[in-house]
Enzyme design. Structure first.
Site, short mmCIF file in Angstrom:
data_model
loop_
_atom_site.label_atom_id
_atom_site.label_comp_id
_atom_site.label_asym_id
_atom_site.label_seq_id
_atom_site.Cartn_x
_atom_site.Cartn_y
_atom_site.Cartn_z
N LYS A 22 0.85 -1.21 0.00
CA LYS A 22 0.00 0.00 0.00
C LYS A 22 0.88 1.25 0.00
CE LYS A 22 -1.77 1.52 4.04
NZ LYS A 22 -1.47 2.92 4.36
N ASN A 23 1.89 1.27 0.86
CA ASN A 23 2.66 2.51 1.05
C ASN A 23 3.69 2.77 -0.04
OD1 ASN A 23 1.08 2.96 3.22
ND2 ASN A 23 2.61 2.43 4.75
N CYS A 116 -5.33 12.53 12.56
CA CYS A 116 -5.93 11.20 12.47
C CYS A 116 -5.77 10.55 13.84
CB CYS A 116 -5.26 10.39 11.38
SG CYS A 116 -3.69 9.73 11.89
N ARG A 121 0.01 14.48 12.96
CA ARG A 121 0.56 14.22 11.62
C ARG A 121 0.56 15.49 10.76
NH1 ARG A 121 -1.54 8.61 9.49
NH2 ARG A 121 0.31 8.77 8.18
N ASP A 304 4.76 0.67 11.96
CA ASP A 304 3.57 0.01 11.42
C ASP A 304 3.44 -1.44 11.87
OD1 ASP A 304 3.54 1.75 8.21
OD2 ASP A 304 3.01 2.37 10.24
N ARG A 397 -8.55 -0.73 4.74
CA ARG A 397 -7.76 0.33 4.12
C ARG A 397 -6.41 -0.21 3.69
NH1 ARG A 397 -7.38 5.96 6.96
NH2 ARG A 397 -6.07 6.06 5.11
C1 EPZ Z 1 4.04 7.05 6.27
O1 EPZ Z 1 3.22 8.04 6.85
C2 EPZ Z 1 3.18 5.80 6.18
N1 EPZ Z 1 2.03 6.06 5.31
C3 EPZ Z 1 2.70 5.40 7.58
O2 EPZ Z 1 1.96 4.19 7.45
C4 EPZ Z 1 3.92 5.15 8.44
O3 EPZ Z 1 3.51 4.84 9.75
C5 EPZ Z 1 4.82 6.39 8.47
O4 EPZ Z 1 5.17 6.77 7.11
C6 EPZ Z 1 6.10 6.17 9.25
O5 EPZ Z 1 6.81 5.10 8.69
C7 EPZ Z 1 2.22 6.02 3.97
O6 EPZ Z 1 3.31 5.79 3.47
C8 EPZ Z 1 1.01 6.29 3.13
P1 EPZ Z 1 6.01 10.46 8.36
P2 EPZ Z 1 3.73 9.59 6.87
O7 EPZ Z 1 5.89 11.72 7.58
O8 EPZ Z 1 4.51 9.86 5.66
C9 EPZ Z 1 6.15 13.80 11.70
C10 EPZ Z 1 0.16 2.73 7.79
O9 EPZ Z 1 -0.26 2.19 8.80
N2 EPZ Z 1 5.99 14.78 10.62
O10 EPZ Z 1 7.20 9.58 8.14
O11 EPZ Z 1 2.56 10.43 7.18
C11 EPZ Z 1 4.89 12.96 11.90
O12 EPZ Z 1 3.97 13.65 12.73
C12 EPZ Z 1 0.58 4.19 7.82
O13 EPZ Z 1 0.30 2.17 6.66
C13 EPZ Z 1 6.07 16.12 10.90
O14 EPZ Z 1 6.27 16.51 12.03
O15 EPZ Z 1 4.70 9.57 8.14
C14 EPZ Z 1 5.43 11.72 12.54
O16 EPZ Z 1 5.57 11.95 13.93
C15 EPZ Z 1 0.31 4.83 9.19
N3 EPZ Z 1 5.93 17.03 9.89
C16 EPZ Z 1 6.83 11.57 11.92
O17 EPZ Z 1 7.14 12.84 11.34
C17 EPZ Z 1 5.72 16.63 8.59
O18 EPZ Z 1 5.61 17.50 7.71
C18 EPZ Z 1 6.89 10.52 10.83
O19 EPZ Z 1 5.85 10.82 9.89
C19 EPZ Z 1 5.64 15.24 8.32
C20 EPZ Z 1 5.78 14.34 9.34
#
Ligand code: EPZ
Length: 417
Positions: A22-23, A116, A121, A304, A397
């Site tokens: 998915k990701n 969410c 996020r 995850d 999802r």
């Molecule tokens: C991706 O989400 C994945 N989703 C998530 O999988 C996964 O848990 C996550 O990466 C971490 O590996 C997809 O790929 C569609 P991040 P993403 O930006 O990109 C903070 C699942 O279950 N952050 O790496 O949204 C954020 O709050 C899902 O399949 C900021 O502060 O995650 C978090 O604490 C859930 N500012 C950390 O970084 C930003 O602009 C990591 O988030 C962006 C992120």
């Protein structure tokens, strides 16, 4: 509202194949906006999030079609550069259309995704990255308004490792003028899969999979073909399903190298795990030890898989300390696991799990987010009696036909109204 009915006690044995990731599929589908024409993909999983992505692409004027094992995206000149709230709120990853639309069309209007269940996020790092490439960004009435005649390459240092931020800015940089360097870039395998597809379209990306990614901007990209990588999180979930039910399960069509952190922890807990070229086998174990886990960016333990591994620890011998360093609220499954008899003390970003090898008893529980729902299904496989997991739409999802995959291994599980 669908529920999943899981009858505990069955031992899972046999072989099961993983679906496409998915990701990886989500960012790759959004990357099609960078190149008009027909893109052809294989191994795109049938998931609600893929349907949401297709709906968003269609709202922009694209056509999508699933045709046997291929998934086609025909990108026409966009009829709109606006990603609406009612589509974006369904799936946060929709923010990944920002980079492609902005860099290809010079402007983009994308709804802010909102928070969410697992955390606020934010998308501040996405927007900082776009600004570093010369974009004007304003936030108005819940929408991001981004504009740039042509993005210019630059150096971006991500203060937090962000998967989506790295993906969004990497896509934007493919058509920028000059060179872009992403520092402290995320190293997840899904980013490598996206970069490989972008390079097939004619982008010039190097360093993907490391913390320094370099993108030489080009003037044009053209559609290509790609097979989506295997879903490492689904593979890990299926491996844990075999382990928690004391069975012997081989997960095929997976990339063992993507699951090194999980395999290390399961071996530390006492499981025998064998690695094939594209498979992982967990062997029968009657008991296993509690081990501590701390989630962190790839290649360390994936956030995850935290909820699923916690289910395994609730019936281990000993006490496990599970630390969640990525999201501030990713313990929503804890209260539900406690309803099944687990002995867990949740604190801020840390949960102490006192294993009770035969201590789970069935109860009605409720899924709160995608990976929490998988955790509750895994716990239901060993809880005495019939567990019903409500709000199972969360599961749909991110898992393609999970119940039929588990049934194929001998699980007593079915979807009920
Ligand atoms: C991706 O989400 C994945 N989703 C998530 O999988 C996964 O848990 C996550 O990466 C971490 O590996 C997809 O790929 C569609 P991040 P993403 O930006 O990109 C903070 C699942 O279950 N952050 O790496 O949204 C954020 O709050 C899902 O399949 C900021 O502060 O995650 C978090 O604490 C859930 N500012 C950390 O970084 C930003 O602009 C990591 O988030 C962006 C992120």
């Amino acid at each position: 509202m669908d529920k999943m009915l899981v009858s505990g006690g069955a031992t899972l044995n046999g072989t099961v194949a993983t679906s496409g990731a998915k990701n990886a599929a989500l960012p790759i589908l959004f990357s099609t906006l960078l190149a008009e024409g027909e893109h052809v993909f294989r191994n795109v999983p049938q998931l609600k999030d893929i349907e949401s992505t297709a709906a968003l692409l269609e709202s922009l004027g694209c056509e999508t079609r699933r045709d046997g094992d291929t998934f086609r995206v025909k990108v026409n000149k966009l009829q709109s550069i606006e990603a609406h709230y009612d589509l974006v709120r369904k799936m946060r990853a929709s923010i990944l259309c920002l980079g492609p639309i902005l860099t290809k069309y010079g402007e983009a209007v994308v709804s802010m995704p909102g928070g969410c269940a697992i955390g606020t996020r934010p998308i501040d790092l996405h927007l900082e990255g776009m600004k570093a490439l010369g974009a004007e960004i304003t936030l108005k009435e819940g929408y991001v308004h981004a504009g740039a005649k042509r993005l210019k390459g630059g150096t971006i240092l991500f203060e937090t490792c962000t998967v989506g931020g790295t993906e969004n800015v990497m896509m934007a940089a493919t058509l920028a003028q000059g060179k872009t360097i992403l520092e402290n870039a995320a190293k997840e395998p899904e980013i490598v899969d996206l970069a490989e597809y972008l390079n097939k379209m004619g982008a010039k990306i190097t360093g993907h999979g490391t913390s320094i990614i370099t993108i030489e901007g080009v003037d044009k990209l053209t559609p290509a073909e790609h097979t989506i990588m295997a879903d490492r999180i689904e593979a890990g979930t299926l491996l844990i399903a075999g382990a928690i039910t004391k069975g012997e399960v081989t997960v095929e069509k997976c990339v063992p190298q993507h699951l090194e952190a999980l395999v290390l922890k399961m071996r530390e807990a006492g499981f025998k795990i064998e690695q094939g070229k594209n498979s992982l086998t967990v062997f029968k174990a009657n008991t296993w030890e509690a081990v501590d886990v701390t989630t962190a960016p790839h290649p360390l333990f994936p956030t995850d898989l935290q909820a699923q591994f916690m289910a395994l620890m609730t019936v281990a011998h000993g006490t496990s300390v599970i630390s969640e360093t990525i999201f501030e609220n990713r313990f929503m499954h804890v209260q539900e696991l406690i309803r099944l008899g687990a002995d867990i003390t949740p604190k801020t970003r840390v949960a102490v799990v006192r294993g009770r090898p035969d201590g789970l008893t069935a109860a009605p529980v409720m899924a709160t987010d995608l990976r929490a729902s998988a955790s509750l299904v895994l716990a239901g496989l060993v809880a005495k009696g019939d567990t019903t997991v409500g709000r199972i739409y969360h599961l749909d999802r991110g898992y393609e036909n999970l119940e039929s995959k588990l049934q194929g291994l001998g699980a007593k599980i079915k979807r009920v109204e």
